[in-house]
Motif scaffolding. Structure first.
Motif, short mmCIF file in Angstrom:
data_model
loop_
_atom_site.label_atom_id
_atom_site.label_comp_id
_atom_site.label_asym_id
_atom_site.label_seq_id
_atom_site.Cartn_x
_atom_site.Cartn_y
_atom_site.Cartn_z
N GLU A 32 0.82 -1.22 0.00
CA GLU A 32 0.00 0.00 0.00
C GLU A 32 0.85 1.26 0.00
O GLU A 32 0.52 2.24 -0.68
CB GLU A 32 -0.91 -0.01 1.23
N TYR A 33 1.96 1.26 0.74
CA TYR A 33 2.71 2.50 0.96
C TYR A 33 4.12 2.49 0.39
O TYR A 33 4.76 3.54 0.33
CB TYR A 33 2.74 2.83 2.45
N THR A 64 -2.66 2.06 10.18
CA THR A 64 -1.50 2.48 9.38
C THR A 64 -1.83 3.74 8.59
O THR A 64 -1.03 4.68 8.53
CB THR A 64 -1.05 1.36 8.43
N LYS A 65 -3.02 3.77 7.99
CA LYS A 65 -3.43 4.97 7.24
C LYS A 65 -3.52 6.18 8.16
O LYS A 65 -3.07 7.28 7.81
CB LYS A 65 -4.78 4.74 6.56
N LYS A 66 -4.09 5.98 9.35
CA LYS A 66 -4.21 7.08 10.31
C LYS A 66 -2.82 7.63 10.66
O LYS A 66 -2.61 8.85 10.70
CB LYS A 66 -4.92 6.60 11.57
N ASP A 69 -1.18 9.38 7.56
CA ASP A 69 -1.81 10.70 7.34
C ASP A 69 -1.33 11.71 8.37
O ASP A 69 -1.05 12.87 8.04
CB ASP A 69 -3.33 10.58 7.40
#
Length: 277
Positions: A32-33, A64-66, A69
């Motif tokens: 994803e990243y 992970t997104k939190k 971001d």
């Protein structure tokens, strides 16, 4: 009290390769990243939510997104090179230091409540500024852990926190102060998961225990299991020896031998000597 004799290091979970299950979470985060997150970051996050039974993958990717971001929002990758508001005053109001390492290589972070100038602190910094300073504090800690990892030749991404409760009073335990501090507690838990090896609360007075019941509600169960509370320094030193923290890594104020290195803008990453040397 004699010091710890160095023997062959026993590798802990953080220094071992990912198991087959955790590897799947690592692969998902990396897919994803990509290069936006480091290997150490991916490994920590791959292991961080093992307690999640229903939908661990969903939890892992959402958290992970939190975190990603948030790191982008505060420009976390550049924090160590960023001069924040009133850094000298913040360090005076909330001094923090690294006092050494344990047998495994975990750095030991020491803070003392009576050194925190609460009134000056609250009158000069708003919550956003405090969170920026504490995020920089965590970035320094992780940079130091990376330096230790390179020196000892094994991955270390967890640290030990010793918090001396000497001088705690009712003003420190008021609801307004606790509510102000809650987001600061959350910062480490939410945005730097899988970073704490163990926390020691030392010199806890009787008045602290009632408030601990409130504070502990802010802390997730896994983190709570890593926290030990001691009434005095003597009982802590007994446990520290069992936990293989040498006297050279325990602050002098608690009966150890360390003068420490201040975690402020004078701090130089990697400028240390292993406690076994």
């Amino acid at each position: 009290m004699t010091d710890i004799v160095a023997t062959e290091i026993v590798l802990l979970d953080e220094s071992l390769p990912l198991n087959e299950i955790d590897q799947g979470f690592y692969d998902a985060i990396k897919a994803e990243y990509g290069t936006a997150c480091t290997e150490e970051f991916c490994i920590r996050l791959a292991r961080a939510y093992r307690a999640e039974k229903k939908n661990r993958m969903g939890k892992t990717m959402a958290e992970t997104k939190k975190i990603m971001d948030w790191r982008k929002q505060i420009n976390a990758n550049e924090l160590l090179n960023t001069k924040l508001d009133q850094p000298e005053l913040f360090s005076q109001c909330w001094p923090s230091m690294i006092s050494g390492e344990d047998y495994y290589g975990h750095i030991v972070n020491y803070e003392r409540l009576k050194d925190i100038q609460l009134d000056t602190f609250l009158s000069n910094f708003n919550l956003e500024q405090v969170l920026s300073h504490r995020a920089k504090h965590m970035e320094r800690m992780h940079a130091e852990m990376n330096a230790v990892s390179k020196r000892v030749g094994r991955r270390i991404y967890k640290h030990i926190c010793i918090f001396d409760l000497s001088g705690v009073g009712l003003k420190h335990l008021s609801p307004s102060v606790i509510n102000f501090l809650k987001p600061i507690f959350d910062l480490g838990q939410i945005y730097y998961p899988e970073s704490l090896f163990r926390m020691y609360l030392v010199n806890a007075p009787f008045v602290f225990w009632g408030t601990w019941k409130i504070i502990s509600n802010f802390i997730d169960p896994e983190t709570k299991e890593k926290i030990q509370i001691f009434k005095n320094a003597e009982s802590f030193l007994v446990e520290a020896r069992k936990a293989r923290i040498p006297m050279t890594s325990i602050p002098k104020s608690l009966g150890g031998q360390s003068s420490g290195r201040m975690l402020d803008d004078t701090f130089v990453v990697g400028d240390c000597i292993s406690p076994t040397q």
